[in-house]
Design an enzyme around this catalytic site. Structure first.
Site, mmCIF file in Angstrom:
data_model
loop_
_atom_site.group_PDB
_atom_site.id
_atom_site.type_symbol
_atom_site.label_atom_id
_atom_site.label_comp_id
_atom_site.label_asym_id
_atom_site.label_seq_id
_atom_site.Cartn_x
_atom_site.Cartn_y
_atom_site.Cartn_z
ATOM 1 N N ARG A 36 0.839 -1.200 0.000
ATOM 2 C CA ARG A 36 0.000 0.000 0.000
ATOM 3 C C ARG A 36 0.875 1.252 0.000
ATOM 4 O O ARG A 36 1.813 1.362 0.785
ATOM 5 C CB ARG A 36 -0.925 0.011 1.221
ATOM 6 C CG ARG A 36 -1.840 -1.212 1.253
ATOM 7 C CD ARG A 36 -2.804 -1.220 2.403
ATOM 8 N NE ARG A 36 -3.588 -2.445 2.394
ATOM 9 C CZ ARG A 36 -4.553 -2.738 3.263
ATOM 10 N NH1 ARG A 36 -4.839 -1.870 4.234
ATOM 11 N NH2 ARG A 36 -5.222 -3.874 3.177
ATOM 12 N N ARG A 91 1.672 1.775 10.328
ATOM 13 C CA ARG A 91 1.227 2.152 8.974
ATOM 14 C C ARG A 91 2.427 2.046 8.035
ATOM 15 O O ARG A 91 3.275 2.924 7.996
ATOM 16 C CB ARG A 91 0.659 3.573 8.979
ATOM 17 C CG ARG A 91 -0.145 3.926 7.727
ATOM 18 C CD ARG A 91 -0.673 5.352 7.799
ATOM 19 N NE ARG A 91 -1.552 5.561 8.933
ATOM 20 C CZ ARG A 91 -2.856 5.269 8.954
ATOM 21 N NH1 ARG A 91 -3.424 4.755 7.891
ATOM 22 N NH2 ARG A 91 -3.576 5.505 10.034
ATOM 23 N N GLU A 137 -7.428 0.068 14.931
ATOM 24 C CA GLU A 137 -7.926 -0.995 14.060
ATOM 25 C C GLU A 137 -6.883 -2.088 13.822
ATOM 26 O O GLU A 137 -5.735 -1.808 13.500
ATOM 27 C CB GLU A 137 -8.342 -0.405 12.705
ATOM 28 C CG GLU A 137 -8.842 -1.454 11.716
ATOM 29 C CD GLU A 137 -8.979 -0.923 10.304
ATOM 30 O OE1 GLU A 137 -9.099 -1.744 9.377
ATOM 31 O OE2 GLU A 137 -8.932 0.313 10.106
ATOM 32 N N SER A 152 -10.908 -6.034 9.953
ATOM 33 C CA SER A 152 -12.179 -5.538 9.447
ATOM 34 C C SER A 152 -12.839 -6.650 8.639
ATOM 35 O O SER A 152 -12.166 -7.575 8.169
ATOM 36 C CB SER A 152 -11.988 -4.292 8.569
ATOM 37 O OG SER A 152 -11.301 -4.631 7.388
ATOM 38 N N ARG A 173 0.321 -4.984 12.849
ATOM 39 C CA ARG A 173 -0.541 -4.383 13.868
ATOM 40 C C ARG A 173 -0.825 -5.344 15.014
ATOM 41 O O ARG A 173 -0.945 -4.919 16.174
ATOM 42 C CB ARG A 173 -1.847 -3.900 13.223
ATOM 43 C CG ARG A 173 -1.613 -2.737 12.276
ATOM 44 C CD ARG A 173 -2.887 -2.057 11.838
ATOM 45 N NE ARG A 173 -2.582 -0.939 10.943
ATOM 46 C CZ ARG A 173 -3.476 -0.052 10.522
ATOM 47 N NH1 ARG A 173 -4.746 -0.165 10.910
ATOM 48 N NH2 ARG A 173 -3.122 0.926 9.714
#
Length: 424
Positions: free
Chosen positions: A261, A276, A348, A351, A388
């Protein structure tokens, strides 16, 4: 994409969904006009094409002056048909482009609002009181350096900012998490898959990642291939242009792959550590199912995510996201946020999205149902996004001396170790 029939029969439902997403409502009127123009252009082309075919038969039977007249008209028609065909294709392309930008229809009951308007459905577990234990919690980067588990400096040297090395017990932790996740997925009935991390444009477009998320995608122009940001992309496209027997549904897959990403728009956010980053490994659950079962399947995926987090003994919250925070393909989305002591808040880590028949319609994935052939529903859910989860494990299970307790579920995958100890 949404069903074009819904646009024609209930445009107000599409307008309302766009409003709840915070997206253009005016596009619905543009689509209706484009659809009318498209159908008109197709009808005009087909009318001339039919005349052309009819004339061809007449020419074969005619002679003399009549035959010459028909041949002259045939030549005229050839040019007209070519133009009408071009008009039809242009009108269809405009309609398709507009339709591709319309998000999935937001499900009933999804909260109103944007990124900050999520609803906390539950809180599970209690964050530790480190003050009562007599020490200030370290953040994951400090712990990772003490354990010899994370090397940001060399990651940046080799690849640039937002890259890292997992070393020693850091690498072992990743392998332990992946193995635990895959074993749980097998236990739950998923088929394990190692998918390609490079896909064709059709796969990326079909899953909805070349619209609003295009800036976040890495593209290899020379090969016209994309690096996936999630295994959702190849798993969704796995059955593209196929018709599935309903007896084989649901088809549940667990894919392990790297994810890439750009993190466009995140300048200055979460720059410390590995929260991130531009690359990470992940296990993604993916389901193809009967649309009638999609909502129940969504709840099932959320249940699996929660079960996995609880195996890791992490305090967490379950959130439902608002309509304005849904990706293009999702009709409803739940997130799980783990407690991070160093930030004194939940962040987070997983998801799960119900994409109904939106992706399947774009990818041509259908089922042979009792009432005919129709698109299936697709759903996705993160089981473990490695960095994470490592952050949450290190910070929540740290001890005063910099060591980290290993949750019982992970110990078999770490040679039975119950404690990770500093090496420096």
């Amino acid at each position: 994409m949404i069903d074009p029939r819904l646009l024609r029969t209930d445009p107000e439902a599409v307008r309302e969904s766009q409003r709840r997403r915070g997206s253009s409502v005016e596009v619905v009127d543009e689509l209706l006009a484009a659809d009318a123009a498209r159908r008109s252009a197709i009808a005009a082309f087909e009318e001339l094409r039919a005349e052309q075919k009819s004339l061809g038969k007449e020419v074969a039977r005619a002679d003399g002056e009549r035959k010459q007249q028909l041949l002259d008209r045939t030549r005229e028609l050839a040019a007209e048909v070519k133009q009408r065909q071009a008009d039809s294709e242009a009108a269809s392309a405009r309609f398709d482009a507009l339709l591709a930008g319309v998000g999935n229809i937001v499900a009933d009951g999804v909260p109103e609002g944007g990124e900050d308007d999520y609803v906390v459905l539950e809180s599970v577990g209690t964050p530790r009181d480190f003050a009562a234990e007599g020490f200030e919690p370290r953040d994951h980067l400090e712990l990772g350096e003490l354990l010899g588990a994370i090397d940001i400096e060399r990651g940046s040297k080799v690849s640039g900012s937002r890259f890292y090395f997992l070393t020693g017990v850091g690498a072992q932790l990743e392998l332990a998490l992946i193995n635990l996740a895959m074993n749980k997925a097998l236990e739950w009935g998923f088929t394990p898959i190692l998918p390609p991390a490079l896909v064709k444009p059709a796969a990326m477009e079909g899953t909805g990642f070349l619209g609003q998320a295009a800036d976040d995608v890495y593209h290899l122009e020379r090969d016209d291939l994309y690096l996936v940001g999630t295994a959702e992309v190849p798993l969704a496209a796995y059955h593209s242009e196929e018709i599935l027997d309903p007896e084989t549904l649901p088809r549940r897959y667990a894919g392990y792959s790297p994810s890439f990403r750009r993190e466009a728009g995140s300048y200055g956010k979460d720059t410390r550590g590995i929260f991130r980053v531009h690359w990470f490994d992940k296990v993604e659950m993916f389901v193809h199912t009967d649309p009638a079962d999609a909502d129940a399947e969504h709840r099932r995926l959320l249940g699996y995510e929660k079960e996995f987090i609880e195996l890791l003994e992490l305090p967490y919250q379950t959130l439902e996201l608002a309509g304005g925070d849904l990706g293009l393909s999702a009709a409803r989305k739940f997130d799980c946020y783990a407690w991070l002591p160093s930030q004194d808040r939940y962040r987070e880590i997983t998801s799960t999205s119900n994409c109904t028949d939106f992706q399947a319609r774009r990818l041509g994935i259908r089922g042979r149902f009792a009432d005919g052939i129709a698109p299936v529903a697709t759903l996705n859910g993160t089981l473990v996004a490695v960095p994470r989860v490592i952050i949450a494990l290190l910070e929540n299970h740290q001890q005063a001396d910099g060591s980290v307790r290993v949750p019982a579920a992970l110990r078999p995958y770490l040679g039975g170790r119950d404690l990770l100890t500093p090496v420096r």
